[in-house]
Motif scaffolding. Sequence first.
Motif, short mmCIF file in Angstrom:
data_model
loop_
_atom_site.label_atom_id
_atom_site.label_comp_id
_atom_site.label_asym_id
_atom_site.label_seq_id
_atom_site.Cartn_x
_atom_site.Cartn_y
_atom_site.Cartn_z
N ARG A 197 0.81 -1.22 0.00
CA ARG A 197 0.00 0.00 0.00
C ARG A 197 0.85 1.28 0.00
O ARG A 197 0.49 2.27 -0.65
N LEU A 198 1.97 1.27 0.70
CA LEU A 198 2.82 2.47 0.72
C LEU A 198 3.42 2.76 -0.64
O LEU A 198 3.77 3.90 -0.95
N ASN A 199 3.52 1.73 -1.47
CA ASN A 199 4.00 1.91 -2.84
C ASN A 199 2.88 2.34 -3.80
O ASN A 199 3.15 2.57 -4.98
N GLY A 200 1.64 2.41 -3.31
CA GLY A 200 0.53 2.80 -4.16
C GLY A 200 -0.49 1.72 -4.40
O GLY A 200 -1.47 1.94 -5.12
N GLY A 201 -0.27 0.53 -3.82
CA GLY A 201 -1.25 -0.55 -3.94
C GLY A 201 -1.40 -1.06 -5.36
O GLY A 201 -0.43 -1.19 -6.11
N ALA A 202 -2.65 -1.33 -5.73
CA ALA A 202 -2.92 -1.90 -7.06
C ALA A 202 -2.58 -0.93 -8.18
O ALA A 202 -2.37 -1.33 -9.32
N LYS A 203 -2.50 0.37 -7.85
CA LYS A 203 -2.23 1.39 -8.87
C LYS A 203 -0.76 1.82 -8.90
O LYS A 203 -0.42 2.82 -9.53
N ALA A 204 0.10 1.07 -8.23
CA ALA A 204 1.52 1.44 -8.18
C ALA A 204 2.12 1.46 -9.57
O ALA A 204 1.77 0.66 -10.44
N ASP A 205 3.04 2.41 -9.79
CA ASP A 205 3.71 2.57 -11.07
C ASP A 205 5.19 2.21 -10.91
O ASP A 205 5.86 2.75 -10.03
N PRO A 206 5.74 1.28 -11.68
CA PRO A 206 5.12 0.68 -12.88
C PRO A 206 4.26 -0.56 -12.58
O PRO A 206 3.48 -0.99 -13.42
N LYS A 207 4.43 -1.15 -11.37
CA LYS A 207 3.60 -2.31 -11.03
C LYS A 207 3.51 -2.42 -9.52
O LYS A 207 4.35 -1.88 -8.79
N PRO A 208 2.49 -3.11 -9.01
CA PRO A 208 2.37 -3.30 -7.56
C PRO A 208 3.58 -4.04 -6.99
O PRO A 208 4.18 -4.89 -7.66
N ILE A 209 3.94 -3.70 -5.77
CA ILE A 209 5.06 -4.35 -5.07
C ILE A 209 4.49 -5.30 -4.03
O ILE A 209 3.82 -4.87 -3.09
N HIS A 210 4.72 -6.59 -4.22
CA HIS A 210 4.19 -7.60 -3.30
C HIS A 210 5.35 -8.50 -2.87
O HIS A 210 5.67 -9.49 -3.53
N VAL A 211 6.00 -8.13 -1.77
CA VAL A 211 7.19 -8.84 -1.31
C VAL A 211 7.12 -9.04 0.21
O VAL A 211 6.32 -8.42 0.91
#
Length: 542
Positions: A197-211
Amino acid sequence: MAPIRPTENRLPDGMMQTDDELEQQWFVGSIDQGTTSSRFIIFNGEGEPMGSHQIEFENLYPKSGWHEQDPMALLKSVEDCVEAAVKNFEEKGFDKSRIKSVGITNQRETAVVWDNVTGEPLYNAVVWPDTRTAPLVRELRKHSYAETLPEVCGLPLSTYPSSVKLRWLIDNVEPVKKAYEEGRLAFGTVDSWLIYRLNGGAKADPKPIHVTDSTNASRTMFMDIRTLKYSDELLNFFGIDKNKVHLPEIVPSSDPEVFGKLASGVLAGVPIAGCLGDQSSALVGQCGFKPGQAKNTYGTGCFLLYNVGTEPVISKSGLLATVAYDFGHGRKPVYALEGSIAVAGSGVKWLMTNLGFADESHKVTQLAGTVPNSGGVVFVTAFSGLFAPYWIDDAKGTVFGITQHTTKAHIARATLEATCFQTRAILNAMEKDSGRRLESLAVDGGLSNSDLTMQTQADVARVRVDRPAMRETTALGAAIAAGLATGVWAELEDLKNVNQNGRRIFRPEMSEQQAEKMFKRWEHAVEMSRGWVLEHGEDGNL
């Protein structure tokens, strides 16, 4: 204070720092997301807090044994803490542009599920102490493979890990089950949720960060503790189809890129460069980088981590094997043995609130200090059984040795001693499992403020107890992970002066013979406390 310079003008990526940059003092921010509150602390290069803010949030208990948190409330508490702490930092005359990076440390084993398409949570976070999964755990224990789990993931089957929480959510919460069947279900521990979420969630640019980092992944029971990768055997045991759930990628605890950047707010664009589960982070914050070093956090309970080096040690003595930290960039991951004590500070609180011994915790220590010893009183503080290394479920809190001579002061002292005896028992088990002698015990947490308790710990455990003046070691550990990734510190040896000012060392003063006599009496009391629930029932009626 003179500017703090990195020892070398290089970054992990090979990027160079200019002379002007070297003349500047760098700072690192740390998000410390705990069970009852969130904090953001900004540290300088010597590990000193230069700005901070803390926010408590609501914990939810919808049914007996259930413990939940609103994932959006967790996120907002973190975002608000960052804003307020940076304001506090700037009010002291510092420039926020000198905050090089941010680290995250978090409550472990708490499970969060969200929609991979919308980025919205599908249910409340199920918090690490939640016991709704007890029936599921009992069923899983019937399978023969359950006995081999510790050899693969380092953990015994219990209600704590997030694996059984995810399984329960899929089985019992319709939106979660539907998302799972449709391949939209995203799962993670609190670190993964916050980073996403801090990276922008589903709308993160260029892609979501899930780590997630390996210290948090090692608490899921999904990861092979040796390969630091998800195990198909473990996933299959818990009935999790990896093609239907989005699991976070497992990455090192320190990296300048994989955790992304803050997408908004006062620190927008600042990289998130470190991530550690809270107890691992406390070990790092204590600079426990050598095998044989250990830390104990004396909070409500105690969590003791013991560095065993670059090979995991699977306990034969009732302890957990876990990843201590993994700083990547060619460094081998480091492992730890972990033991937990259910009652530490909560025992002092019980004396205050239930028995009226004092109105402030430090006064309990003062009361205990009015007598030279416990007068033969031993208090086995098994309010909910005993944890490591005993794992006695059918014990109850029991006081032995009461006579007409016994006073409140003796009972207060016996309460403090109980934590010290249990810590020694865990240390004995850790040395037996690891084959390494303990060098020193670094301490933090509220009860570590008690000089009497720390001296007693040194006496009964026959070990040097090392207490820092700055005890925000959990948050500092995450800052160290982030700072190592972004050039604030180049290598571990650069941290030798971090948080060293004002440390106090407690050394054994009691004779070894007396310490052994006291510990033998404690062990006898533990054995006598067994079977109380089994024989008499929870309410004391036969």
